[in-house]
Structures are given as structure tokens and as C-alpha cells.
Design an enzyme around this catalytic site. Structure first.
Site, PDB file in Angstrom:
ATOM      1  N   GLY B 326       0.832  -1.209   0.000  1.00  0.00           N
ATOM      2  CA  GLY B 326       0.000   0.000   0.000  1.00  0.00           C
ATOM      3  C   GLY B 326       0.868   1.261   0.000  1.00  0.00           C
ATOM      4  O   GLY B 326       1.950   1.278  -0.602  1.00  0.00           O
ATOM      5  N   SER B 327       0.444   2.256   0.749  1.00  0.00           N
ATOM      6  CA  SER B 327       1.123   3.549   0.705  1.00  0.00           C
ATOM      7  C   SER B 327       2.538   3.510   1.254  1.00  0.00           C
ATOM      8  O   SER B 327       3.313   4.435   1.034  1.00  0.00           O
ATOM      9  CB  SER B 327       0.307   4.581   1.479  1.00  0.00           C
ATOM     10  OG  SER B 327      -0.979   4.658   0.890  1.00  0.00           O
TER      11      SER B 327
END
Lengths: 381, 651
Positions: B326-327
Site C-alpha cells: 500500500g502507501s
């Protein structure tokens, strides 16, 4: 010369007879028996009990018997031959009927104080019987078929009974011992040729009968032959005895592993280490030198017997001495062949060494007769 | 009968002649016997001597003591405990059954067991000891000893067996040992005779398995003389074995215990790494299990309980588990773009909440958009649109190369079971594995750490440490083997522009410390211990257009296994990095709410080597923090098996 023609005055009498014993033979017997005591002491782990002490007592008894028999004139024993043979035969029949079961075979008659093994007795009385027969028989008739048939029957009767017990070792001893006396008495060599030829035929039929309804030996006897021929086929079962025995013997080397240092016997790998297989303990602990020394003592006994027999002009005495010495020879020859893996395990003790009463007593009785013949031999004036 | 002298002489001559012949035969036979004896005893003596020795001498192996495992401060993690066993010897027990019945008043033995013991005794030789009871408590052994006169033939033997004093804290690191199985034997080409000992214990997983050869040591031998039935007569020779090597790990047992307690109740993983040396200080996986149960023989009920737990307690999540980062992957994309010069740190990209690429709409997590976004803001507020844009500009190959440089997609060499490689996709990879061409949407998804990208918490920690230091540091789990230090692995500077790295670090600093940072609530107060980090919330499901139109489901409204994974990577102090921490909470929801607070607690715990002062937390959080600290302290005071229940209660 027959004993009737003896110059009786040349034969020692009374206690003087003791001086005329064949003392070399006595000393040899003591030497061999001592080897036995030593080995029995060793296999018991350095203790007199349970074997060495008992064996010494029996030996003392046997020696006493030997001396007593030696004092009695040989012509008395000659006259006793027929009776002795008959008694042995009856006893053999008796074991068939009332014999107690021991070692999977009927061999003993329990007399309460000892177990009498008639087959052992027969080894001596058969020799006496045959010697007396050939002493009686006109030399010219020795090879006539009828006069050959009689001793053959005399041999085969007890052999048949012993085989039924079943005791293969003693049967072999009886047949061979008896045959040797016939040979010595001068029976024509053709007969022996014929017997050897038919013996080969018999061996063939023994093997061929196996598995059929009329098989000639018991299954366990066949198995013993199998394992003799190939001990490794059954290393933990029947072949175990032979294999372990060969290991013990072979591991002795030149001088052995030392007194009481034989691992095979000390750790119980050897079966029957105090009886039939005692030679392997000797060979393991004293090596080739020990084994060969014992064999030398045995051969010396044979030589002294032979010399005594050849000196003796009495036909009964000569045949008796040689017959007994051959029986003695057969004992150790079969036993040693067995432990060295040259013959199947048949259960013949090592003479004068193996633990066991009957065999030693009987042999000393036999040597008592030898001594009697020796003491009462005719002497040149 | 009366014979003529001629007859007598003839008879005597014949007897002598034939007697001599026979004597010759006898002597030849005797000579043959001597020959045979000579052959066996002289020529073949050595062969038979060997056979006799083989008969007589039995070898048995003396198992060596297994090497011990310590933490970095010398705390024992895996040891050997004395294990009492009660045995019975038939020949010494007059009436084994009666003796067993008397013994049963002291030690619990069930009926089936009694039957087995009696059977075994009948089968074995009378002098062979038969095990009656294993792992007997010391009190029972003492009572058996006191009652010895009434229990003939019964003796207590002592052996060594593996024990893990830290129980479930290290289940996924140390693993456990178990008896050698046929499967092990077929798999291992290991000729060590020790493996032939029945029930010999070897490592089955984790460090125990991977460092088996160091830990095992080598066998000693005992030579005994046995008799024909196998009874030992005496000991001939004894050669002690060499004990296994002791191993010191880089892990700090107290920090590990804290991590496990802090993660308890979640399905989560956490890794703490020293940024300078790569030492893994803690590597937690929750839920966990007690490896001692495996050593003693786990009940099938317990085992199936572990297997069927949806939180997968048996999985070693930090190194074995892989998650879409993810981020937390955004640093990789940004660095790749900066290094390629396709964007400047100050350059702004407009975020309208979504962007249209090839007629497909890609959304930012913030529906309304972030407006103009520069690099610092893109990290601080985790804008997706910014990364869609720069990912397109720099391309997947450059992103993948940067990811590898930072330690992603690489199987780090630690002695753990099943180290995951993760996945950094490239065009070639997609062609090969999926049989399809790379499309621009794949680049966009990869740019924000979604799509094909997978990384393990361990890899993310390495990435964070490398970002923090600019050094190609590799993780280290074993500090020393038998006192010999394992070298630190640092492949030198990463060859990334310092100004670019600093720009990324600035963004990560703002994530935690700026007013609008996604992890603002998890900042550390104190000038010398500021933390830099990055949150990550990785989707495990597709959000359909319909759902998006209606309004995206909140995590709380979804079943557990469809919720987002919560991630947080961080290092501290931001200006002089010492520790890198990664926390992944499976299906935990948002990284900022589920993962970052845990990471901060763990970071502080690592710094203060124990409970941090409340002053390190923002003033308005201190009340909750204090409660949590007390909870965890209570939990750490409990025995291990009760902690699990406490954790369930808390969750």
C-alpha cells in the site's frame, strides 16, 4: 598262543600286578582329564562349581574302576563278553520301553543314584563281544559269508536300537568300531569294498528319501546336515552352534586369548560349552598350540594302545585293545570334526574332557580292560 | 579255543599288519585335524577374531547436549531441561504387575499404558529397562525414591529434553524440535548416526531447524561388552560427544515479549531492526503458540485448534507473510521518479480526487481531492493521484529497480522457516507469469503499492532502514555462534542522491509530526526522539464503481477478512536513525489508526529498553496510554498460557 597255553607263572600275581600296569597310559589319561578339569574351571568363570569338582570326583571313581578291572585276569573278561553284550542289549530294549525322556531322545535308565546310558555301555561290550567271537572263530572261517553275517548281526542289532532313540553319533561309533574289529580280525577286503559301495548308495537314498513317506532320518537330523553343509543359511537357528564354534576356535590364533579370557565362552556365545563344544573353549583360550597339544596326547594314547596290542600274542587281547582305542579315536575324531565344521553336529563328547559321567566312566572301564590285557599278557620265557 | 602256534602267529601278523594300516589312517586323520586347526587358527585367525569382537562388542551412541539459544543480552530462550523418566527392569521386579499397581498410587498411569508396559516387558529381555512414565514431576520422582523398597525394579532415569522458557514469545523465531520422522530421514541427506536413535530430537522449524547442524553437536560413543543374550557385562570405552554450539540471537527477549504482548489479540506482525547493524531486535507474530507443547507431543485437539484458527497462529507472519505494501511503497515510487528526474520535490501535481487514464478512473482515497500536491504533501497526506502521475512518468522498470535496491523482492538470508520473497512486478514478470502484457493501470496500481506488489514486514523494515541510513544494510538474526560473531552485512551506500533521500525523509517526518500528517496522532514528544514514518492501508478487495457511487464501505462494516490491512513503517530518531520498525495488522483497517500506535509503542519501548515515560506521548493521550501500559505489564506478569486468554479478553 591262547591263554590256556600261558605259562601262568610269567603273569604277575597279587599286588605285584600294579607294577606291571601300563603306567604311561595311566599318566596320559590323567593328563587329558586334567585338561578337562582346567577347561571346566574356566567355562564356569573360574570356579570349581558346578562342573570341575563333579568331574574330578567322577574321574576318581573311574580310575578306581579301571584299576579294579585291570587286576582281574583278562580271561575272566573274555568269558564275560557274551553276558555283557546280552545285558547291554536288554538294557537298550528297556530304554525303548521304560526309558525316561531326556534331550528329546530316550537314552537313559534312571537307577536312582545315576542315569545309566546303555548305548555307552554297548560301545565297550560290543567290542568285547566281537573280540571274543573272533578269538573263538577258526581263523580259516573268518571270511566265509555265514561267519561274516554273525558279527554283522551282532553290530546291527544294537545299532538299530540306538538309531531308534535316536542317537546318530553313537550309531556311527558302533558301526565304525565294530567294522574296524572285523577288519583287524582279517575279514576279506572285498566285503569292505562292498560295504563302502553300498554305504555310498545308502547316503544317496537318505538324501533322496527326504520329504517322502519312507524318509530314513528324522527331520531334525536332516536339518543338522543342512546346516552342516551351509551353516550361514541359518545363523541364529540351527547353524548358530557351528558358526559360533568356528568363531571361537578361529579367534584363538597361535597361542590363544589366555586362560579364562575367551570371550566366546565367557559371554555364552558358545552353546554346550562345557560338554560337546568344550574343545572350542580350549582352542579359543590356548590357541593352536593348546589344541594341537591335546590332540598329541590323544595320539600318544592311541600309540601306546597299539604298541600294547602288537606286543600281545593273545588274539582276544589284541582285538580288544585295538577296538577300544579305535572307539576312543572315534570319539575325539568325530567331536573335533564337528566343532571345526567338518562334520554335522551329532552329539559326541570330547573323550575324558567333556563334562558328563557315562562317557568318561565307560571309557575308563574300557581302559581298565586294556590294562588287564596288558598286565595279563603272555610273556616269553 | 586251542590253536596251533602257526595259526596264532598268522593271526598276530595279520592283526599287526592291519593294525598298522589302521593306525596310519588314524594318524593321518589326526594330522588332517591339525591342518584344519592350523588353517582356522592361523590363516583365518584375524577374520574369526573380528567376528568374535563383533559378537562381543556393541556400540551405542551418547546423544550430545543440544546447543543453547540466548538473546542478545544472554537471556536463555531455548535450553535443555532435565527430564525424569521412570523405568522398570523385569528381572529386578519380582512381580512386575504388583509393583506397577503400587507405583500407580504415586504416578498416574492409565490402564492401556499398563498393558503396553507389561507387553513390552514380556517381549524384551528381562534386563532391558522399559519406560513406565515420561516427564515425571520432581516431587513424584522423590516419592518414588522414598518408596524404593516397596518398588523393586523401579528406577528414575534422567535425560535432557528441549524447553523454551520464553514459551510463545519466540515460537516463530526459534521454532521447536521434535523426534526425527521417516519423512525427515528421507528428505535429509544427513548421514549423522544420531538420527538413527529412536525419538532423537531435531529442529523442525525456525532457528532450531535452520541451524540444526550447529545446534546438534556430535555423538559420543560407548563401547560395551555384551554376552550372547545382549546383557551388558562391562563398559570397555567411552568417548563423550561434543555438545552443540550455543547460539546468540540479535533479538532482545524483553522487547520481543513486549511486542508479542502488544500485538496480542490481533493477527499481526511487527519487526524492530537496528538501522546501523541490521540486527533484528524483535520479530513478533500474533497470535502465537507454545512450542513446548510441540516438544512434549501436542494433543490433536490443540493442534487442530491451531490449524483452524482464522488468525493462523502457526504462520510466521513477519518473514513468511506477504502483503500489498500500500502507501508504504510510495517512498519507492517517489525515489525512483526523483532519481530519474521526472519530478522535482517542489513540483506540484493537482489532485481532483480521481484521474482518468485510458478511460479507466483511478481514485484517490480522499474523495474531494488534495488540491495541489508536492512531494512532502504527497507523503504527509498520502495522496494517490500524485503517485499515479509519477508512476506513469517513471515507468514500472525503474520503480522495480528502486524497490530491489531498497531490499524488496529479495529473500533475506535469515535462519527462519519459509522466508518469503515477496513480489516486485516487472513487464517481463507479467509476460512470463500471467501471459499478458503490462498495461498502464498496472503501473498506477504498483505506484501506490497495490496490484501485484507484495512485501513481507521484514522486507518493509529493511526498506525503511535503508531509506533512513542510505546504506544497503541487511538484516541479521544470529549475533554469534559458539562465541564467534556473525559479521554485519552492509553493502555500502545505496548510490541514491542525498538530496533526494532527504526529500523523502522530510516527507516521512511530516507524516508523523506535521499537523495534517496521516500518523499525526502517533507522534513522539521530545526533541531528541522524533519519529519519521509512513502509513499504509492496503486493500484486499476490489471497490466496484457501484460501491464507490454509493459510498465506500467503512472497514467496521465489512467482515474481518475483507477489511484493509493496516501497515506502518517508521524509523527514529529522524535525524540520527537507530531503529526501524514495521507493524502490519492483518485486516486491521487504517494504517494510521491500527498500525501506527503499535509501532510508536514498540519504538519507544526499544529506545527506553523498558517502559517509556508518559512524557514521550502527547499530553491528551497519556490517560489511555497509561491504562494500556498497565494492561500490558499485568499481562507480562502472567504465565504464558494465561496471556492468550487475557489477549482475547482485551480484543
Amino acid at each position: 598262543m591262547s591263554y590256556l597255553e600261558y605259562n601262568v607263572k610269567t603273569v604277575p600275581s597279587g599286588l605285584r600286578k600294579v607294577l606291571y600296569l601300563n603306567w604311561s597310559l595311566v599318566l596320559l589319561l590323567i593328563a587329558v582329564a586334567s585338561v578337562g578339569f582346567l577347561m571346566l574351571f574356566s567355562v564356569a568363570g573360574g570356579k570349581m562349581d558346578p562342573w570341575a569338582m563333579a568331574q574330578m570326583k567322577r574321574f576318581a571313581l573311574g580310575m578306581f574302576l579301571m584299576f579294579v578291572i585291570a587286576m582281574v585276569p583278562i580271561w575272566f573278561w573274555r568269558n564275560m563278553a557274551g553276558l555283557g553284550y546280552l545285558i547291554s542289549l536288554v538294557l537298550l530294549v528297556l530304554v525303548e520301553v521304560i526309558g525316561s525322556v531326556g534331550m528329546g531322545a530316550q537314552r537313559w535308565i534312571d537307577l536312582g543314584f545315576m542315569r545309566l546310558q546303555p548305548s555307552e555301555l554297548m560301545k565297550i561290550t560290543l567290542v568285547m563281544m566281537l573280540a571274543a567271537y573272533y578269538d573263538w572263530l577258526d581263523i580259516k572261517k573268518v571270511s566265509r559269508p555265514l561267519w561274516v553275517l554273525i558279527p554283522v548281526i551282532l553290530i546291527m542289532l544294537p545299532t538299530f536300537l540306538v538309531l531308534r532313540q535316536p542317537d546318530l553319533g553313537t550309531s556311527i561309533l558302533l558301526v565304525t568300531g565294530g567294522g574296524v574289529i572285523m577288519f583287524l580280525a582279517g575279514v576279506s577286503l572285498w566285503y569292505f569294498g562292498a560295504v563302502i559301495a553300498s554305504g555310498v548308495g545308502l547316503v544317496a537314498s537318505v538324501f533322496m528319501s527326504r520329504g517322502t513317506e519312507w524318509q530314513l532320518l528324522k527331520n531334525y537330523q536332516y536339518r543338522r546336515i543342512d546346516t552342516f553343509l551351509d551353516p550361514s543359511s541359518d545363523p541364529l537357528g540351527a547353524g548358530y552352534h557351528i558358526t559360533q564354534s568356528k568363531i571361537a576356535l578361529g579367534s584363538g590364533g597361535w597361542t590363544g586369548r589366555g586362560f579364562m579370557q575367551g570371550t566366546q565362552s565367557r559371554l555364552n556365545f558358545l552353546p554346550e560349552k562345557h560338554t560337546d563344544f568344550i574343545f572350542t573353549t580350549l582352542a579359543e583360550e590356548f590357541g593352536f598350540l593348546g589344541g594341537a597339544s591335546l590332540l598329541t596326547l590323544y595320539v600318544l594314547i592311541l600309540i601306546f594302545c597299539a604298541v600294547s596290542a602288537f606286543q600281545n600274542k593273545d588274539r582276544f587281547s589284541s582285538l580288544l585293545i585295538l577296538g577300544i582305542s579305535v572307539t576312543f579315536f572315534l570319539f575325539f575324531a568325530v567331536n573335533m570334526s564337528m566343532v571345526m565344521g567338518l562334520a554335522p553336529v551329532v552329539g559326541v563328547p570330547l573323550p575324558m574332557v567333556s563334562y558328563g559321567g557315562s562317557a568318561m566312566l565307560i571309557l575308563l572301564v574300557g581302559f581298565g580292560l586294556v590294562q588287564s590285557a596288558h598286565v595279563h599278557r603272555a610273556r616269553q620265557k | 579255543m586251542k590253536r596251533s602256534p602257526q595259526d596264532t602267529d598268522a593271526s598276530a601278523r595279520k592283526i599287526t599288519r592291519r593294525g598298522l594300516f589302521l593306525g596310519g589312517l588314524q594318524v593321518s586323520f589326526a594330522a588332517m585335524l591339525v591342518g584344519r586347526m592350523r588353517y582356522m587358527q592361523v590363516e583365518q585367525a584375524d577374520e574369526y577374531r573380528d567376528l568374535a569382537e563383533e559378537n562381543r562388542v556393541k556400540f551405542s551412541l551418547l546423544p550430545p547436549a543440544r546447543g543453547l539459544i540466548y538473546d542478545r543480552n544472554g537471556v536463555l530462550i531455548a535450553g535443555n531441561e532435565q527430564n525424569y523418566r521412570i523405568v522398570i527392569v523385569r528381572e529386578d521386579a519380582d512381580d512386575p504387575e504388583a509393583v506397577l499397581n503400587r507405583l500407580r498410587k504415586i504416578v498416574w498411569i492409565d490402564d492401556a499404558e499398563v498393558k503396553r508396559i507389561l507387553d513390552e516387558m514380556r517381549r524384551r529381555s528381562p534386563f532391558v529397562p522399559v519406560t513406565v512414565a515420561d516427564r515425571v514431576a520432581w516431587e513424584d520422582v522423590a516419592e518414588v525414591a522414598v518408596n524404593a523398597p516397596a518398588l523393586p525394579g523401579i528406577t528414575a532415569e534422567v535425560g535432557l529434553s528441549r524447553s523454551y522458557p520464553r514459551a510463545d514469545d519466540f515460537a516463530h523465531v526459534i521454532g521447536y524440535v521434535g523426534p526425527v520422522s521417516d519423512y525427515d530421514l528421507s528428505k535429509l541427506e544427513d548421514p549423522d548416526p544420531l538420527l538413527q536413535i529412536p525419538r532423537f530430537q531435531i529442529g523442525k522449524s525456525g532457528v532450531e531447524a535452520k541451524m540444526e547442524l550447529d545446534l546438534r553437536g556430535s555423538a559420543g560413543t560407548r563401547e560395551v561388552e555384551v554376552n550372547a543374550v545382549g546383557r551388558e557385562m562391562r563398559e570397555l570405552d567411552r568417548e563423550e560427544g561434543r555438545a552443540g554450539d550455543n547460539i546468540q540471537l540479535t533479538v532482545d527477549a524483553d522487547l520481543q515479549a513486549y511486542v508479542q504482548a502488544r500485538l496480542a489479540g490481533e493477527s499481526a506482525a511487527a519487526v524492530v531492526m537496528d538501522t546501523q547493524t541490521g540486527d533484528v531486535l524483535a520479530i513478533g507474530s500474533a497470535p502465537t503458540f507454545d512450542p513446548n507443547k510441540f516438544v512434549r507431543g501436542i494433543s490433536s485437539k490443540d493442534y487442530s485448534g491451531l490449524l483452524n484458527d482464522k488468525y493462523r497462529p502457526l504462520a510466521a507472519k513477519p518473514a513468511q507473510g506477504t502483503y500489498p505494501p500500500g502507501s508504504t511503497f510510495k517512498m519507492v515510487t517517489a525515489l525512483a521518479a526523483l532519481e530519474e528526474g521526472v519530478i522535482e520535490p517542489g513540483e506540484s501535481i493537482k489532485c481532483w480526487g480521481h484521474v482518468e487514464v485510458h478511460k479507466r478512473r483511478f481514485h484517490c482515497w480522499k474523495r474531494g481531492g488534495h488540491g495541489p500536491v508536492d512531494l512532502a504533501k504527497s507523503l504527509r497526506e498520502s495522496c494517490d493521484i500524485y503517485y499515479y502521475d509519477i508512476a506513469q512518468r517513471v515507468g514500472i522498470e525503474k520503480i522495480a529497480a528502486m524497490a530491489r535496491k531498497l531490499g524488496l523482492g529479495e529473500r533475506h538470508d535469515l535462519p527462519l522457516s519459509a522466508i518469503a520473497q515477496g513480489l516486485i512486478p516487472t513487464k517481463a514478470w507479467k509476460r512470463e507469469q500471467r501471459g499478458a502484457d503490462w498495461v498502464i493501470g498496472d503501473s498506477l496500481n504498483a505506484g501506490i503499492g497495490q496490484g501485484f506488489v507484495l512485501a513481507s514486514p521484514l522486507q518493509l523494515t529493511v526498506m525503511t532502514a535503508r531509506l533512513a541510513t542510505g546504506q544497503a544494510i541487511s538484516p541479521r538474526l544470529v549475533r554469534s555462534v559458539n562465541g564467534v560473531e556473525t559479521p554485519v552485512r552492509n553493502d555500502g551506500p545505496l548510490q541514491i542522491g542525498t538530496s533526494n533521500l532527504n526529500a523523502i525523509r522530510e516527507g516521512m517526518y511530516e507524516v508523523v509530526n506535521a499537523r495534517r500528517g496521516t500518523a499525526g496522532r502517533s507522534k513522539i514528544v521530545g526533541d531528541d526522539l522524533r519519529m519519521a514514518g509512513k502509513t499504509g492501508t492496503s486493500q484486499v478487495r476490489n471497490i466496484t464503481a457501484a460501491e464507490r457511487a454509493r459510498g465506500v464501505f467503512r472497514n467496521e462494516d465489512l467482515p474481518w477478512e475483507r477489511r484493509d490491512h493496516a501497515l506502518f513503517v517508521c524509523y527514529a530518531p529522524h535525524d540520527n536513525p537507530r531503529y526501524a520498525v514495521t507493524v502490519v495488522v492483518e485486516h486491521g483497517g487504517g494504517g494510521s489508526t491500527a498500525a501506527a500506535p503499535i509501532a510508536r509503542d514498540v519504538m519507544l519501548q526499544a529506545f527506553y529498553k523498558g517502559k517509556p515515560p508518559l512524557e514521550a506521548y502527547p499530553a491528551n493521550q497519556r490517560g489511555t496510554i497509561q491504562t494500556r501500559q498497565r494492561d500490558i505489564e499485568e499481562m507480562l506478569d502472567m504465565p504464558h498460557d494465561e496471556r492468550v486468554k487475557a489477549a482475547e479478553g482485551r480484543a
